[in-house]
Write a protein that holds these residues in place. Structure first.
Motif, PDB file in Angstrom:
ATOM      1  N   THR A   1       0.745  -1.231  -0.014  1.00  0.00           N
ATOM      2  CA  THR A   1      -0.033  -0.060   0.055  1.00  0.00           C
ATOM      3  C   THR A   1       1.017   1.272  -0.063  1.00  0.00           C
ATOM      4  O   THR A   1       2.084   1.065   0.381  1.00  0.00           O
ATOM      5  N   ARG A   2       0.384   2.523  -0.351  1.00  0.00           N
ATOM      6  CA  ARG A   2       1.098   3.576  -0.310  1.00  0.00           C
ATOM      7  C   ARG A   2       1.457   4.097   1.061  1.00  0.00           C
ATOM      8  O   ARG A   2       2.728   4.526   1.150  1.00  0.00           O
ATOM      9  N   GLU A   3       0.651   3.626   1.965  1.00  0.00           N
ATOM     10  CA  GLU A   3       0.951   3.895   3.260  1.00  0.00           C
ATOM     11  C   GLU A   3       2.120   3.052   3.965  1.00  0.00           C
ATOM     12  O   GLU A   3       3.184   3.542   4.669  1.00  0.00           O
TER      13      GLU A   3
ATOM     14  N   LEU B   1       4.508   1.674   1.807  1.00  0.00           N
ATOM     15  CA  LEU B   1       5.836   2.265   1.114  1.00  0.00           C
ATOM     16  C   LEU B   1       6.457   3.511   1.747  1.00  0.00           C
ATOM     17  O   LEU B   1       7.659   3.980   2.146  1.00  0.00           O
ATOM     18  N   LYS B   2       5.318   4.324   2.220  1.00  0.00           N
ATOM     19  CA  LYS B   2       5.652   5.626   2.938  1.00  0.00           C
ATOM     20  C   LYS B   2       6.460   5.473   4.310  1.00  0.00           C
ATOM     21  O   LYS B   2       7.564   5.848   4.764  1.00  0.00           O
ATOM     22  N   MET B   3       5.898   4.286   5.078  1.00  0.00           N
ATOM     23  CA  MET B   3       6.471   3.908   6.320  1.00  0.00           C
ATOM     24  C   MET B   3       7.874   3.472   6.214  1.00  0.00           C
ATOM     25  O   MET B   3       8.687   3.736   7.045  1.00  0.00           O
ATOM     26  N   ALA B   4       7.926   2.816   5.078  1.00  0.00           N
ATOM     27  CA  ALA B   4       9.482   2.250   4.853  1.00  0.00           C
ATOM     28  C   ALA B   4      10.457   3.253   4.583  1.00  0.00           C
ATOM     29  O   ALA B   4      11.653   3.109   4.538  1.00  0.00           O
ATOM     30  N   ASN B   5       9.944   4.306   3.933  1.00  0.00           N
ATOM     31  CA  ASN B   5      10.915   5.233   3.347  1.00  0.00           C
ATOM     32  C   ASN B   5      11.458   6.237   4.516  1.00  0.00           C
ATOM     33  O   ASN B   5      11.308   7.540   4.372  1.00  0.00           O
ATOM     34  N   THR B   6      12.026   5.624   5.481  1.00  0.00           N
ATOM     35  CA  THR B   6      12.496   6.625   6.681  1.00  0.00           C
ATOM     36  C   THR B   6      13.824   7.503   6.150  1.00  0.00           C
ATOM     37  O   THR B   6      13.894   8.311   6.929  1.00  0.00           O
ATOM     38  N   ALA B   7      14.279   7.176   5.048  1.00  0.00           N
ATOM     39  CA  ALA B   7      15.580   7.939   4.523  1.00  0.00           C
ATOM     40  C   ALA B   7      15.007   8.927   3.547  1.00  0.00           C
ATOM     41  O   ALA B   7      15.906   9.485   2.976  1.00  0.00           O
ATOM     42  N   GLY B   8      13.647   9.135   3.359  1.00  0.00           N
ATOM     43  CA  GLY B   8      13.179  10.114   2.140  1.00  0.00           C
ATOM     44  C   GLY B   8      13.840  11.406   2.158  1.00  0.00           C
ATOM     45  O   GLY B   8      14.043  12.035   1.210  1.00  0.00           O
ATOM     46  N   ASN B   9      14.151  11.670   3.516  1.00  0.00           N
ATOM     47  CA  ASN B   9      14.529  13.392   3.510  1.00  0.00           C
ATOM     48  C   ASN B   9      16.123  13.444   3.996  1.00  0.00           C
ATOM     49  O   ASN B   9      16.585  14.721   4.252  1.00  0.00           O
ATOM     50  N   ALA B  10      16.581  12.237   3.683  1.00  0.00           N
ATOM     51  CA  ALA B  10      18.233  12.177   4.084  1.00  0.00           C
ATOM     52  C   ALA B  10      18.914  12.486   3.107  1.00  0.00           C
ATOM     53  O   ALA B  10      19.231  11.838   2.144  1.00  0.00           O
ATOM     54  N   SER B  11      19.186  14.118   2.949  1.00  0.00           N
ATOM     55  CA  SER B  11      19.906  14.436   1.721  1.00  0.00           C
ATOM     56  C   SER B  11      21.300  13.964   1.488  1.00  0.00           C
ATOM     57  O   SER B  11      22.093  14.185   0.650  1.00  0.00           O
ATOM     58  N   TYR B  12      21.902  13.307   2.781  1.00  0.00           N
ATOM     59  CA  TYR B  12      23.267  13.044   2.883  1.00  0.00           C
ATOM     60  C   TYR B  12      23.651  11.751   2.091  1.00  0.00           C
ATOM     61  O   TYR B  12      24.638  11.228   1.835  1.00  0.00           O
ATOM     62  N   LEU B  13      22.171  10.845   1.758  1.00  0.00           N
ATOM     63  CA  LEU B  13      22.331   9.691   1.126  1.00  0.00           C
ATOM     64  C   LEU B  13      22.001   9.851  -0.484  1.00  0.00           C
ATOM     65  O   LEU B  13      21.171  10.576  -0.885  1.00  0.00           O
ATOM     66  N   THR B  14      22.672   8.984  -1.215  1.00  0.00           N
ATOM     67  CA  THR B  14      22.263   8.804  -2.840  1.00  0.00           C
ATOM     68  C   THR B  14      20.790   8.111  -2.831  1.00  0.00           C
ATOM     69  O   THR B  14      20.364   7.524  -1.844  1.00  0.00           O
ATOM     70  N   ALA B  15      20.290   8.366  -3.898  1.00  0.00           N
ATOM     71  CA  ALA B  15      18.950   7.607  -4.203  1.00  0.00           C
ATOM     72  C   ALA B  15      19.055   5.806  -3.663  1.00  0.00           C
ATOM     73  O   ALA B  15      18.224   5.415  -3.237  1.00  0.00           O
ATOM     74  N   GLU B  16      20.082   5.444  -4.303  1.00  0.00           N
ATOM     75  CA  GLU B  16      20.428   3.999  -4.072  1.00  0.00           C
ATOM     76  C   GLU B  16      20.602   3.639  -2.761  1.00  0.00           C
ATOM     77  O   GLU B  16      20.208   2.699  -2.251  1.00  0.00           O
TER      78      GLU B  16
END
Length: 230
Positions: A31-33, A35-50
């Motif tokens: 579910t969208r929810e 996937l959002k819950m799993a994306n804890t690094a979404g705002n971590a600008s110090y990480l690359t996309a991979e």
């Protein structure tokens, strides 16, 4: 508690991962929810996309291991095996759905449900990145730095006296490939990578990650884990 694991996954030329085209994406099974819950690094600008993807896939497998195995992991196996067919030692390289590592992963993931997600940390990522760059610069593989520092010594510079662990994978620059191969842990009898990613007993909840080039294996990925207060 310290848990160490090291995987030398490939010594063959690297080609980029491209998922096989299928009528349904693995994303459609979540579910969208979720996937959002799993994306804890979404705002971590110090990480690359991979690197962010590595966090997502580790979190998804912890949220529902059986579903991860039936979706993302199966897509990975199909695409990986198709790519390995170009090599003469395909029988050795392929992910064999009948071997003990594959079957034990399937059994283990059946038991995984609703584990806490990992959260990324910039200070720990700096530690992981420094070690990955050390592996690249000195063309070696190991958990001890070339200057002799152990994992515990490196992590203790920012998080002293905390439970910790480390996974190192070689040969891949994609988040999904790194996590799937670490979970499979082919050729690693103690399944150290799998145990770290699925850990519960040591309460490892925070990760630092880095994917860097490597002169021998093309890429190396370092994931450092630590247990921090909520």
């Amino acid at each position: 508690m310290k848990i160490f694991a090291l995987a030398l996954l490939l010594t063959l030329p690297f080609t980029s991962f491209s998922p096989a085209l299928k009528a349904q994406s693995p994303d459609d099974s979540w579910t969208r929810e979720e996937l959002k819950m799993a994306n804890t690094a979404g705002n971590a600008s110090y990480l690359t996309a991979e690197e962010k993807d590595m966090v997502i896939y580790m979190n998804l497998v912890r949220m529902d291991g059986a579903r991860f195995f039936d979706t993302y992991f199966q897509d990975f196996v199909d695409a990986y095996n198709t790519r390995m067919q170009q090599y003469g030692n395909y029988a050795e390289l392929k992910v064999n759905r009948n071997d003990s590592y594959y079957r034990s992963l399937r059994r283990d993931l059946q038991e995984i449900k609703n584990l806490p997600v990992f959260w990324p940390d910039q200070a720990l990522t700096n530690i992981a990145k420094a070690h990955a760059k050390d592996l690249n610069r000195n063309n070696y593989a190991g958990h001890t730095s070339k200057d002799g520092r152990t994992l515990n010594q490196r992590i203790s510079t920012v998080y002293p006296k905390k439970s910790n662990g480390e996974c190192i994978a070689f040969g891949f620059n994609s988040g999904l490939e790194n996590i799937c191969m670490l979970l499979l842990d082919k050729g690693v009898p103690n399944l150290g990578h799998r145990k770290l990613i699925l850990n519960t007993s040591s309460e490892l909840n925070t990760v630092g990650l880095s994917i860097q080039p490597h002169p021998r294996y093309r890429y190396c990925a370092v994931i450092d884990f630590v247990s921090l207060p909520d």
